[in-house]
Write a protein that holds these residues in place. Structure first.
Motif, short mmCIF file in Angstrom:
data_model
loop_
_atom_site.label_atom_id
_atom_site.label_comp_id
_atom_site.label_asym_id
_atom_site.label_seq_id
_atom_site.Cartn_x
_atom_site.Cartn_y
_atom_site.Cartn_z
N VAL A 1 0.86 -1.18 0.00
CA VAL A 1 0.00 0.00 0.00
C VAL A 1 0.90 1.23 0.00
CG1 VAL A 1 -1.95 1.15 1.09
CG2 VAL A 1 -1.66 -1.32 1.35
N ARG A 2 0.66 2.14 -0.95
CA ARG A 2 1.47 3.34 -1.07
C ARG A 2 0.57 4.56 -1.22
NH1 ARG A 2 4.45 -0.11 0.13
NH2 ARG A 2 6.39 -0.82 -0.88
N THR A 3 1.04 5.70 -0.68
CA THR A 3 0.37 6.98 -0.90
C THR A 3 1.40 7.98 -1.38
OG1 THR A 3 0.73 7.68 1.40
CG2 THR A 3 -1.34 6.55 0.90
N GLY A 4 0.93 8.96 -2.12
CA GLY A 4 1.83 9.98 -2.64
C GLY A 4 1.08 10.98 -3.49
N VAL A 5 1.81 11.65 -4.36
CA VAL A 5 1.26 12.72 -5.19
C VAL A 5 1.64 12.46 -6.63
CG1 VAL A 5 1.29 15.21 -5.65
CG2 VAL A 5 1.37 14.37 -3.30
N ARG A 6 0.69 12.67 -7.53
CA ARG A 6 0.97 12.60 -8.96
C ARG A 6 0.18 13.69 -9.68
NH1 ARG A 6 -0.40 7.33 -12.47
NH2 ARG A 6 1.40 6.49 -11.34
N SER A 7 0.89 14.53 -10.40
CA SER A 7 0.27 15.60 -11.20
C SER A 7 -0.68 16.46 -10.37
CB SER A 7 -0.48 15.00 -12.39
OG SER A 7 0.39 14.24 -13.19
N GLY A 8 -0.29 16.74 -9.13
CA GLY A 8 -1.11 17.59 -8.28
C GLY A 8 -2.27 16.90 -7.61
N ASN A 9 -2.42 15.59 -7.82
CA ASN A 9 -3.51 14.83 -7.21
C ASN A 9 -2.98 13.86 -6.17
OD1 ASN A 9 -5.57 15.92 -8.92
ND2 ASN A 9 -4.83 14.58 -10.56
N ALA A 10 -3.79 13.62 -5.15
CA ALA A 10 -3.45 12.62 -4.15
C ALA A 10 -3.62 11.23 -4.75
CB ALA A 10 -4.32 12.78 -2.91
N MET A 11 -2.67 10.34 -4.47
CA MET A 11 -2.70 9.02 -5.08
C MET A 11 -2.55 7.94 -4.01
SD MET A 11 -0.48 7.54 -8.26
CE MET A 11 -0.95 5.99 -9.04
N LEU A 12 -3.36 6.90 -4.16
CA LEU A 12 -3.30 5.72 -3.30
C LEU A 12 -3.21 4.49 -4.21
CD1 LEU A 12 -3.70 4.14 -0.57
CD2 LEU A 12 -6.16 4.23 -1.07
N THR A 13 -2.20 3.66 -3.98
CA THR A 13 -2.05 2.42 -4.76
C THR A 13 -2.04 1.23 -3.82
OG1 THR A 13 0.37 2.51 -4.73
CG2 THR A 13 -0.74 3.59 -6.56
N VAL A 14 -2.74 0.18 -4.22
CA VAL A 14 -2.78 -1.08 -3.48
C VAL A 14 -2.44 -2.19 -4.46
CG1 VAL A 14 -4.16 -2.64 -2.09
CG2 VAL A 14 -4.52 -0.17 -1.91
N GLU A 15 -1.39 -2.93 -4.16
CA GLU A 15 -0.92 -3.99 -5.05
C GLU A 15 -0.82 -5.28 -4.26
OE1 GLU A 15 2.84 -4.71 -8.16
OE2 GLU A 15 2.71 -2.92 -6.89
N ASN A 16 -1.30 -6.36 -4.85
CA ASN A 16 -1.28 -7.64 -4.14
C ASN A 16 -0.90 -8.78 -5.07
OD1 ASN A 16 -4.29 -7.15 -5.03
ND2 ASN A 16 -4.10 -9.37 -4.82
N SER A 17 -0.35 -9.82 -4.48
CA SER A 17 -0.10 -11.05 -5.22
C SER A 17 -1.40 -11.82 -5.35
CB SER A 17 0.95 -11.89 -4.50
OG SER A 17 0.53 -12.16 -3.17
N GLY A 18 -1.40 -12.85 -6.18
CA GLY A 18 -2.61 -13.64 -6.35
C GLY A 18 -2.61 -14.42 -7.64
N ASP A 19 -3.78 -14.89 -8.02
CA ASP A 19 -3.92 -15.65 -9.26
C ASP A 19 -3.75 -14.73 -10.47
OD1 ASP A 19 -4.47 -17.88 -7.73
OD2 ASP A 19 -6.65 -17.53 -7.77
N LEU A 20 -3.41 -15.33 -11.60
CA LEU A 20 -3.33 -14.57 -12.85
C LEU A 20 -4.74 -14.15 -13.27
CD1 LEU A 20 -0.71 -16.66 -14.87
CD2 LEU A 20 -0.41 -14.37 -13.90
N LEU A 21 -4.88 -12.88 -13.59
CA LEU A 21 -6.17 -12.32 -13.98
C LEU A 21 -6.08 -11.76 -15.39
CD1 LEU A 21 -7.04 -10.35 -10.71
CD2 LEU A 21 -7.80 -12.64 -11.35
N SER A 22 -7.07 -12.03 -16.19
CA SER A 22 -7.10 -11.51 -17.56
C SER A 22 -7.62 -10.06 -17.55
CB SER A 22 -8.01 -12.37 -18.43
OG SER A 22 -9.35 -12.28 -18.00
#
Length: 378
Positions: free
Chosen positions: A281-302
């Motif tokens: 889980v990450r938070t930060g700033v991109r192009s003047g906007n607040a950004m939240l990213t959530v990345e997880n492992s798991g099954d392959l998804l199409s």
């Protein structure tokens, strides 16, 4: 609304055209009188034949008036008829687009939202109105279809735990050797699922109403609160939680944004590998906007499957029967919360399996996000 019958717009426009035409004719006749007949003498004048080749008597005002008045009246009557007929035709042609829009409105009122006006020709005020009406019908049709689909799915999802509880009660009543504690525990689990689904539906309904007060919210604090709450669940499922990020100020409802963050982290924990999975889980700033990213492992998804995950009651994997399986509304609620906050939601399948979700939210006007530390990595 019930209204008393009145004069149609076409009749009003026709009378207006005819009235203006009659007024123009009257002004023309008045100009002829003022600038021509007023200079004609009202007594006969003899002209010397030597002064004018034709000779004779100069016409007087009364004679000209007697000759002019009947013809002027005939011209005014002709103008009246021409104004009424021409005004009726012109008004009909001008109001034809409104007739088409009225017919489409009546059909929409009757429940037919698939009809469109689609006025041909170059752009004008009526065609802009028709295009706006068609756009409204398209959005309304899509919204109604979504609501109907959502209601059908919700009814199906709610029926499942209720039917399960009914079956458990029937079996318990007919089984003299029943284990009461076991039945109670199973009923508790099924009832908890029904409550979770109902609460999720209420959250989704509140998010749709957009009746919240906007205020500055730090996504990094919400991330810490959500991950702290879900840390025991991650530990039980063998998922490693990795959180970091900078200050990320967004504008919105702290309650709804916390719900959004919690849903994202919960979804990442539940839909993960059976063991040794991770959630970043990450938070930060991109192009003047607040950004939240959530990345997880798991099954392959199409990509095709990922594109449907934000629809209500959709799951990335087969339904899992345990206390934290979810009700299929987690990402649907996230999408609605992001939408009412004027943000964007991006779902991307990971090449190694799992999912990466990025949320961009506008920063408060008084606190531009560029002033907060370094931007988040792509």
């Amino acid at each position: 609304m019930d209204r008393q019958p009145g004069v149609s717009v076409r009749v009003k426009l026709t009378l207006s055209y005819a009235g203006f035409l009659m007024l123009a004719g009257a002004l023309l006749m008045g100009a002829v009188w003022v600038f021509l007949l007023s200079y004609v003498p009202d007594r006969a004048m003899l002209i010397n034949p030597d002064d004018k080749p034709d000779g004779g008597v100069f016409p007087i005002r009364s004679v000209l008036l007697e000759t002019f008045a009947p013809r002027a009246a005939a011209v005014m009557a002709l103008l009246l008829v021409f104004g009424l007929v021409g005004g009726w035709i012109l008004a009909g042609r001008m109001l034809a687009p409104l007739t088409s829009i009225t017919d489409a409105t009546r059909k929409a009122t009757g429940g037919s939202l698939s009809h469109r006006v689609r006025l041909p020709g170059r752009g004008d005020e009526f065609r802009e109105l028709a295009d706006a009406f068609d756009t409204m019908l398209e959005r309304l049709e899509a919204h109604v279809a979504e609501q109907q689909r959502f209601a059908a799915n919700a009814s199906h999802e709610l029926r499942t735990p209720l039917a399960t509880m009914q079956a458990l009660l029937d079996v318990a009543r007919s089984d003299p050797q029943r284990d009461t504690d076991a039945y109670v525990e199973r009923l508790r689990a099924v009832n908890a699922r029904a409550i979770d689904l109902t609460e999720a539906l209420l959250v989704l309904s509140r998010a749709d109403k957009q009746t919240f007060t906007r205020e500055p919210v730090d996504l990094s604090l919400l991330m810490e609160e959500a991950t702290e709450t879900l840390f025991p669940l991650a530990g039980r499922r063998g998922v490693a939680l990795d959180t970091s990020g900078d200050l990320a100020m967004a504008s919105g409802s702290p309650t709804l944004l916390l719900q959004m963050t919690t849903n994202l982290v919960h979804n990442a924990i539940v839909h993960n590998l059976p063991a040794h999975g991770f959630v970043r889980v990450r938070t930060g700033v991109r192009s003047g906007n607040a950004m939240l990213t959530v990345e997880n492992s798991g099954d392959l998804l199409s990509p095709r499957l990922v594109s449907t995950l934000t629809e209500p009651f959709q799951r990335g994997t087969e339904r899992i029967q345990h206390d934290h399986a979810g009700v299929g509304l987690g990402l649907a609620i996230v999408q609605r919360i992001v939408h009412v906050h004027d943000g964007s939601l991006t779902l991307t399948p990971r090449a190694d399996g799992g999912l990466r979700i990025a949320v961009l939210l506008p920063a408060p006007a008084a606190h531009p996000a560029e002033q907060y530390r370094k931007p988040i990595s792509e």
